[in-house]
Structures are given as structure tokens and as C-alpha cells.
Write a protein that holds these residues in place. Structure first.
Motif: not given
Length: 471
Positions: A239-245
Motif C-alpha cells: 500500500q505504501v508503494v501504491v500510495g507513492d504512485f
């Protein structure tokens, strides 16, 4: 809303408060049921594959929870749509060429699918083959995601409109593909989907932890807790990675929302990441800033010296309510960080299965079962308040979408009615849900236990009958 010799009610502010209240109330239910439906389908699949009765016992219990929450979500969701006609008729009329078909698709492809197979899931366990019951569980889970697909597509168009043109104040669709799959949709759909799985995982983990601490249905709840912790470990960092995108996409299409999130007023390079500040929209500055130099640019642009636009790029009346967006985002991120830490703690405690007996960890999971709901609401506040003052980003303001004949008194009356009715729904739903949770797996599987006892007693009864006959 002003006060003078008499009170003057602003229908726009009251309508926005009403819609925000109803959406926030409704959002907590589907975000849970989407993830829980998939968990139930997984339990049914494991039951069919292994033949282990513990999986079916878990499924029966969580189906009861799902039914209560699903019902509350349906009731609150149906009522929510009425506001488009009562409070936002100009918006509904102008966008009917897109929103009418989209909401119809949601009903036809998702709601009917969920409603049809939900009956089989709830009442068909002993009436259909186990494979058919598993298929019903899968269809319900698929239906929840189809529903989320259409709703998020419609909402995303408000943030990143594409594939539409405006003629005489009416919106026409030039490309359905571009309109449905608008620039922010895929990031928002993935972000919300992961949030749904995390919500279900933390609720299952918290409830299972509570049962384990009270030594109730230990073996079954060990399995449920283990499954949910693996899910948390996998999805919380994802979720952290998706939030960055998602953040990079928002910076491109809604730079003022990102500026409000960061509390950033002046356009510049190498901006800091603010950990604490009190944004002051009237003074166009922050008070009591605490930040990490240049980290804001690195996160947003992936460049230490990346340029980020500030809120002063637009007039104050075109800026979002900065302090709300700023702090809602930090609540969401803070809770997301806690989720990652709990996933890592669960992995660390896996050795010798210490996670099953570590009371501080189990108590922490109990408390964290509420965290995903708060994080989701904070995220929705960031998304929707960050779009202000636009109803459709840079195309239609909130005031332009309001019902012309709506008065402040009418808006206050409907807002009061929603609060009263939803309070009743929530109170009744929570009361029944708590009774289900207190009953636990034992109550959910009482009929099965009685059936098993009856089957076990049949040979004894037959033997006694033969013995009596022989005597």
C-alpha cells in the motif's frame, strides 16, 4: 452560515456537510465487506480442498458478520444516492450522460450479482453441493469488486475528467474508454482495493486475538490470525508503494491538492517534508513548522531538487481547506505506518508461534482493528476536500451543482433526518454485530454441533434399542 438579528442558513455548506456525513458513514461498510467477502471465499475453498471442519466453522461465523455489515452498507448506500436529486440537481442534470449509465452498470453488473448469490451463501449451505456454495462465495466477492470498479470510476472522473466535452452546460461522452479509465482511476481503484483487504485483515486479526486471549475456539482462531497476519505483512508495505504512485499521479493532475497535503505555499525546488505545521489559509503561511529538508521533493518527484507548485499559484478562493487536508493526510499515513509495523512484528513473533501468546501484541491487534476504518475516512477526506472548491476539477464549482430552489431550512431538515436515521441504523447494526461477536464461533456453529452430537448418538440409540429388544 451566519448569525445576525436572525439566523441565515447556507444551503451550500449544509449540503456539503450532509453529503460528507453520508459518504463517510457509508464508506466504512463496503471497504470492510469487499475484503471480508474474499476472505470468506478463501475459507470456503480451503474447506472444500482439505475437508478440515475448522475452515467451515470460521466461514459460518464470518458470513454472519458479513451479512450484518453488508445490510448496513446497502441501506446507507441506497439512501445516499437520493441527494443527487434533492441537493445537487444541477450537477445530476449536467452529468447525466455519464453518471446515469455508470450507476446503472453498477446496479446491473454488481448489485444483482451480489444479491442473487448472497442468498445462496447465507442459506444454501445444506441445500446445495459444497462446490456450488463455494461458487456463490466467489461470485459475491467478485460482485463487491465490480461495484467498487464503477463507483470509483465515476468518482475519479470528478478529479481527473477525461473523454468528455461540455456543450451548453451539459457533459457529453466522447470516449467511454477514456472516461471510465480516466487518468487517476487505476491508482485509486488499486489503492482502495488494498485498503479493503487490509481492513478485513485487521478486523479478523483483532477479533481472533480477542478470542485467543479468552481461550475460545483456539485452533480455529489460530488459523484465522495466521492468515490475516500474512495478509497484513504482504499488503501494508504494498500500500505504501501504491500510495507513492497515486501521489505522483495526483501531483501531475491536481497539484493544488498535493500542495495542500504538503502545506506548501510557495512554488519551489527541494521542498521539505513537513512533519508538523499549522497551516493558516488567511495568512497564506504555516505556523510552527517542523520538517525534513528536501524530502518532500524526493517523495513527490523522486528528485531531491524537484519542483513542486505551491498554493499561491491560485487565488485563495481556489485553494482547498488546507488545514483539513494537511492533517487528514498525516492521520492516514501515521496509521498506515502502524500497519506496516504490526505486519513486521507479526513476522518477528512467528518464531515458536509467539504471536499467539504475546498479550501486548494481541492487545495491540485488538486496538488496530479500528485503525483501517479511520485511515479510510481520513483518505476520503483528503481526496474529496482536497478537490475543493471544485465539484468537477477545474470545470464545475460546488455552488454551480447545487439545486437552485434548495433553501437553508430544507438542507438543515434533510441533514437532521439523515443523522437521526443513520444513528438508528448504526446503533441497531452495532448492537446485533456485537451480539454475533460475543457469541463467537460457538453460537455460529451451534446447529452444526447439535447435528454432530445427534449423529454421534444414533449408533448408541440403535444399540440400546437392540439391547432392549433382546432383553
Amino acid at each position: 452560515m451566519t448569525f445576525g438579528g436572525a439566523m441565515e442558513l447556507d444551503p451550500l455548506i449544509l449540503s456539503r456537510i450532509q453529503f460528507a456525513f453520508v459518504v463517510c458513514f457509508h464508506a466504512i461498510f463496503p471497504v470492510f465487506t469487499i475484503g471480508l467477502a474474499s476472505f470468506i471465499a478463501a475459507l470456503e475453498a480451503l474447506s472444500l480442498k482439505t475437508g478440515n471442519p475448522l475452515w467451515q466453522r470460521l466461514s459460518k461465523f464470518w458470513i454472519q458478520v458479513f451479512a450484518v455489515v453488508f445490510g448496513m452498507g446497502v441501506v446507507s448506500g441506497i439512501v445516499m444516492s437520493f441527494q443527487f436529486g434533492t441537493n445537487w440537481s444541477n450537477f445530476a442534470y449536467a452529468t447525466a450522460n455519464f453518471f446515469g449509465p455508470i450507476l446503472s452498470y453498477e446496479v446491473v453488473t454488481a448489485f444483482f450479482l451480489e444479491a442473487g448469490f448472497l442468498g445462496v451463501l447465507l442459506f444454501g449451505r445444506d441445500k446445495v453441493p459444497q462446490g456450488v456454495h463455494l461458487f456463490a462465495a466467489i461470485m459475491v466477492a467478485v460482485g463487491t469488486f465490480i461495484s467498487a470498479f464503477w463507483i470509483l470510476s465515476a468518482n475519479s472522473l470528478l478529479h481527473t475528467p477525461d473523454g468528455i466535452t461540455v456543450e451548453n452546460g451539459l457533459y457529453y461522452v466522447d470516449s467511454w474508454r477514456d472516461a471510465i479509465f480516466n487518468p487517476s482511476f487505476k491508482f485509486r481503484f488499486l489503492h482502495m482495493g488494498i485498503a479493503a483487504f487490509l481492513t478485513a485483515a485487521f478486523v479478523v486479526a483483532g477479533v481472533s486475538a480477542w478470542y485467543l486471549m479468552n481461550k475460545r475456539e483456539v485452533e480455529a482462531n489460530k488459523k484465522a490470525l495466521s492468515m490475516s497476519l500474512w495478509m497484513i505483512l504482504l499488503l501494508a508495505p504494498t500500500q505504501v508503494v501504491v500510495g507513492d504512485f497515486h501521489g505522483v499521479n495526483t501531483l501531475k493532475h491536481q497539484p493544488m491538492k498535493v500542495a495542500a497535503i504538503e502545506g506548501h505555499w510557495e512554488t519551489g525546488t527541494g521542498i521539505p517534508l513537513l512533519l508538523f505545521a499549522i497551516p493558516d489559509k488567511e495568512a497564506q503561511e504555516n505556523h510552527f513548522e517542523i520538517g525534513i529538508p528536501k524530502l518532500g521533493s524526493l517523495i513527490l518527484t523522486h528528485d531531491w531538487e524537484g519542483e513542486v507548485k505551491g498554493l499561491k499559484e491560485v487565488a485563495p478562493e481556489d485553494q482547498p481547506p488546507v488545514i483539513i487536508v494537511f492533517w487528514a493526510f498525516r492521520v492516514m499515513v501515521g496509521l498506515g505506518t502502524l500497519m506496516v509495523l504490526f505486519g513486521l512484528a507479526g513476522l518477528f513473533l512467528r518464531r515458536k508461534q509467539r504471536y499467539l501468546e504475546c498479550r501486548p501484541f494481541l492487545n495491540g491487534l485488538r486496538m488496530m482493528s479500528f485503525a483501517p476504518f479511520i485511515a479510510v475516512l481520513a483518505g476520503w477526506i483528503v481526496t474529496e476536500v482536497g478537490r475543493a472548491p471544485w465539484l468537477i476539477y477545474e470545470q464545475m464549482r460546488h455552488a454551480e451543482g447545487l439545486t437552485p430552489s434548495l433553501t437553508g431550512g430544507m438542507a438543515l431538515f434533510s441533514l437532521t433526518g439523515y443523522i437521526f436515521v443513520y444513528a438508528m441504523i448504526f446503533s441497531a447494526g452495532v448492537f446485533y454485530l456485537m451480539s454475533v461477536l460475543r457469541g463467537g464461533l460457538e453460537t455460529a456453529n451451534a446447529e452444526q454441533i447439535d447435528s454432530d452430537v445427534e449423529k454421534a448418538q444414533r449408533p448408541i440409540s440403535a444399540a440400546n434399542a437392540n439391547l432392549d429388544g433382546g432383553l
